[in-house]
Design a protein around this motif. Sequence first.
Motif, PDB file in Angstrom:
ATOM      1  N   GLN A 269     -27.932  13.390  -6.857  1.00 21.74           N
ATOM      2  CA  GLN A 269     -26.697  12.751  -6.386  1.00 21.74           C
ATOM      3  C   GLN A 269     -26.332  11.557  -7.283  1.00 21.74           C
ATOM      4  OE1 GLN A 269     -26.881  11.085  -2.429  1.00 21.74           O
ATOM      5  NE2 GLN A 269     -24.656  11.109  -2.228  1.00 21.74           N
ATOM      6  N   TYR A 270     -27.318  10.759  -7.642  1.00 21.46           N
ATOM      7  CA  TYR A 270     -27.092   9.615  -8.520  1.00 21.46           C
ATOM      8  C   TYR A 270     -26.560  10.085  -9.875  1.00 21.46           C
ATOM      9  CZ  TYR A 270     -28.031   5.754 -11.673  1.00 21.46           C
ATOM     10  OH  TYR A 270     -27.894   4.789 -12.621  1.00 21.46           O
TER      11      TYR A 270
ATOM     12  N   THR B 205     -25.077  12.946 -10.741  1.00 21.45           N
ATOM     13  CA  THR B 205     -23.733  13.536 -10.661  1.00 21.45           C
ATOM     14  C   THR B 205     -22.678  12.469 -10.396  1.00 21.45           C
ATOM     15  OG1 THR B 205     -24.074  14.134  -8.336  1.00 21.45           O
ATOM     16  CG2 THR B 205     -24.555  15.825  -9.981  1.00 21.45           C
ATOM     17  N   SER B 206     -23.036  11.398  -9.688  1.00 15.81           N
ATOM     18  CA  SER B 206     -22.079  10.306  -9.474  1.00 15.81           C
ATOM     19  C   SER B 206     -21.771   9.571 -10.777  1.00 15.81           C
ATOM     20  CB  SER B 206     -22.599   9.323  -8.419  1.00 15.81           C
ATOM     21  OG  SER B 206     -23.618   8.492  -8.952  1.00 15.81           O
ATOM     22  N   HIS B 207     -22.633   9.762 -11.792  1.00 19.56           N
ATOM     23  CA  HIS B 207     -22.414   9.185 -13.119  1.00 19.56           C
ATOM     24  C   HIS B 207     -21.921  10.247 -14.108  1.00 19.56           C
ATOM     25  CE1 HIS B 207     -24.699   5.882 -11.376  1.00 19.56           C
ATOM     26  NE2 HIS B 207     -24.131   5.138 -12.304  1.00 19.56           N
ATOM     27  N   GLN B 208     -21.321  11.308 -13.563  1.00 16.66           N
ATOM     28  CA  GLN B 208     -20.729  12.389 -14.354  1.00 16.66           C
ATOM     29  C   GLN B 208     -21.719  13.089 -15.287  1.00 16.66           C
ATOM     30  OE1 GLN B 208     -18.825   9.268 -14.034  1.00 16.66           O
ATOM     31  NE2 GLN B 208     -18.190  10.376 -12.218  1.00 16.66           N
TER      32      GLN B 208
END
Length: 128
Positions: free
Chosen positions: A90-91, A93-96
């Motif tokens: 999740q971390y 993917t939140s940073h693309q």
Amino acid sequence: MKINKIHHIAVICSDYQKSKDFYVRILGLTPINEVYRAERDSYKLDLEVNGQYQIELFSFPDPAVRPSYPEAAGLRHLAFEVDDIEEAVQYMTSHQVNVEATRVDPVTNKKFTFFADPDGLPLELYER
């Protein structure tokens, strides 16, 4: 001969600032020392991984493209241990950062996934 531990892992990047941002801001590695070597037109950044290991990030003008894929002979990938794979994914993917689907190691029954650094170096997250 007695080997005590892994001392460092060296990574050559094509875009120093982009890779520095990725390893420091996104992966959260701690810079230990950064030096510009004028004779090589090269930066070298030493990064600490949780107080135990060190990654050396190098830049060189026009580095050669890596000719192999993870299944070719040689170093396959670099793996980082995490406590919670879902939280880590999740971390990222939140940073693309594009992260592959999480899998389960059939031998250890531990969860893991792969992603790549800015130059396509295969990196793994492996749940403790």
